[in-house]
Design a protein around this motif. Structure first.
Motif, PDB file in Angstrom:
ATOM      1  N   CYS A 146     -10.080  10.489  -5.244  1.00 46.28           N
ATOM      2  CA  CYS A 146      -8.763  10.723  -5.848  1.00 46.28           C
ATOM      3  C   CYS A 146      -8.208  12.062  -5.381  1.00 46.28           C
ATOM      4  O   CYS A 146      -7.891  12.920  -6.174  1.00 46.28           O
ATOM      5  CB  CYS A 146      -8.885  10.671  -7.356  1.00 46.28           C
ATOM      6  N   THR A 148      -5.489  13.552  -4.623  1.00 44.01           N
ATOM      7  CA  THR A 148      -4.056  13.303  -4.665  1.00 44.01           C
ATOM      8  C   THR A 148      -3.225  14.536  -5.018  1.00 44.01           C
ATOM      9  O   THR A 148      -2.108  14.420  -5.460  1.00 44.01           O
ATOM     10  CB  THR A 148      -3.750  12.192  -5.674  1.00 44.01           C
ATOM     11  N   THR A 189       0.759   8.602  -5.503  1.00 42.18           N
ATOM     12  CA  THR A 189       0.330   7.338  -6.106  1.00 42.18           C
ATOM     13  C   THR A 189       0.717   6.170  -5.215  1.00 42.18           C
ATOM     14  O   THR A 189       1.580   6.297  -4.349  1.00 42.18           O
ATOM     15  CB  THR A 189       1.004   7.118  -7.481  1.00 42.18           C
ATOM     16  N   GLU A 201      -4.294   4.674  -2.516  1.00 36.38           N
ATOM     17  CA  GLU A 201      -5.624   4.262  -2.990  1.00 36.38           C
ATOM     18  C   GLU A 201      -6.501   3.803  -1.823  1.00 36.38           C
ATOM     19  O   GLU A 201      -7.684   4.153  -1.741  1.00 36.38           O
ATOM     20  CB  GLU A 201      -5.492   3.095  -3.990  1.00 36.38           C
ATOM     21  N   THR A 214      -1.557  -0.286  -9.089  1.00 37.13           N
ATOM     22  CA  THR A 214      -0.391   0.263  -8.387  1.00 37.13           C
ATOM     23  C   THR A 214       0.746  -0.753  -8.295  1.00 37.13           C
ATOM     24  O   THR A 214       1.733  -0.662  -9.014  1.00 37.13           O
ATOM     25  CB  THR A 214      -0.813   0.715  -6.982  1.00 37.13           C
TER      26      THR A 214
END
Ligand code: GLU
Length: 289
Positions: A23, A25, A70, A75, A268
């Motif tokens: 993750c 991000t 996101t 992902e 998502t």
């Protein structure tokens, strides 16, 4: 076509067994210089930072938000790069028209940006994957009734993005009498549709569904829902880098088998209510070349 609940069925069971994906991000991560993969040069990772191209304005797929990045592309990028051994992902915006150039110039090492695998693009970059299959569709005002497909656009003002496959396909294969307006991002097209300067926006159904579901457009826009192409989303890499391609394909297969692919998709794309075509998803990666 399978229902949304069916394609996402198994999440509850598989999801429990699956481990969390990486993750990384945080926006504003220390940018590495162009071409700096942070690896040992063989594309094998070994820690360090990898420069990954995504979209910054496509909700559900690749979106830069105040709290981080996101979307399904994000992902998949996090999962794959972690499998390849990288510790950190530096996300860089790769607009449709700049993708081949940015791989060739080394500004990014890999691209996960709703990037369709095409023969023309294969002349300049190589692709791992596909990891998702979408289809070209149309976005119109919620009360529109006369735009029902690609052959109903003559005399209409249609918006799409420079360097994308959808803009080209309409002109080449469908309504030659359409007035095509091209911007560098789909966000600008969707704004133009909402304000009435264009009659429709065209790109992949999964992208359009993400915009239609945005709060500011609630009840105002709709996806026509009759896809007329197969858009195979690949991972763009340096042309001829078969070694990286094979590693990415192995990671993608692991992501599907572990249940993480489905979990990521639900988290998502699932938010827009979009139903992926279960006949083609998840796809098998193609042979690397
Ligand atoms: N998948 C299509 C393409 O690669 C449209 C989406 C995009 O522009 O990223 O051109």
């Amino acid at each position: 076509m399978m229902s949304k609940s069916k394609i996402f069925a198994g999440l509850a069971t598989i999801g429990l067994l699956a481990t969390m994906s990486a993750c990384n991000t945080t926006p504003g991560a220390t940018p590495a210089g162009p071409g700096a993969g942070g690896d040992n040069g063989d594309g094998a990772g070994g820690g360090g930072t990898v420069n990954v191209g995504i979209k910054f304005d496509q909700p559900g797929l690749g979106l830069k938000e105040a709290t981080g990045y996101t979307g399904f592309d994000v992902e998949v990028a996090n999962y794959v790069t972690k499998e390849l051994g990288y510790d950190n992902v530096n996300f860089i915006e790769t607009p449709s028209a700049q993708r081949e150039t940015m791989i060739q110039g080394g500004q990014v090492d890999m691209i996960f940006a709703t990037y369709s695998i095409t023969d023309a693009r294969k002349e300049r970059v190589s692709f791992a994957g596909p990891y998702f299959i979408a289809g070209q569709d149309l976005l119109v005002k919620a009360d529109n009734t006369d735009i029902t497909g690609p052959d109903t656009l003559d005399g209409k003002r249609l918006c799409s993005v420079t360097g994308s496959t959808p803009a080209k396909r309409i002109k080449d294969e469908h309504s030659q009498g359409v007035q095509l307006q091209e911007f560098d991002t789909y966000t600008k097209c969707v704004d133009a549709l909402n304000s009435g300067t264009v009659d429709a926006v065209t790109t992949d159904n999964v992208i359009l569904a993400g915009y239609a579901a945005q709060e500011q457009y609630a009840g105002k826009l709709k996806v026509v829902g009759a896809p007329f192409s197969e858009e195979k989303y690949g991972v763009g890499i340096k042309k001829g880098d078969v070694e990286t391609c094979e590693k990415v394909n192995a990671a993608l297969q692991k992501m599907v088998e572990s249940g993480e692919w489905e979990k990521a998709l639900e988290k998502t794309v699932g938010a827009s209510g979009f139903t992926p075509d279960a006949a083609t998803n998840p796809p098998e990666p193609e042979a690397c070349s």
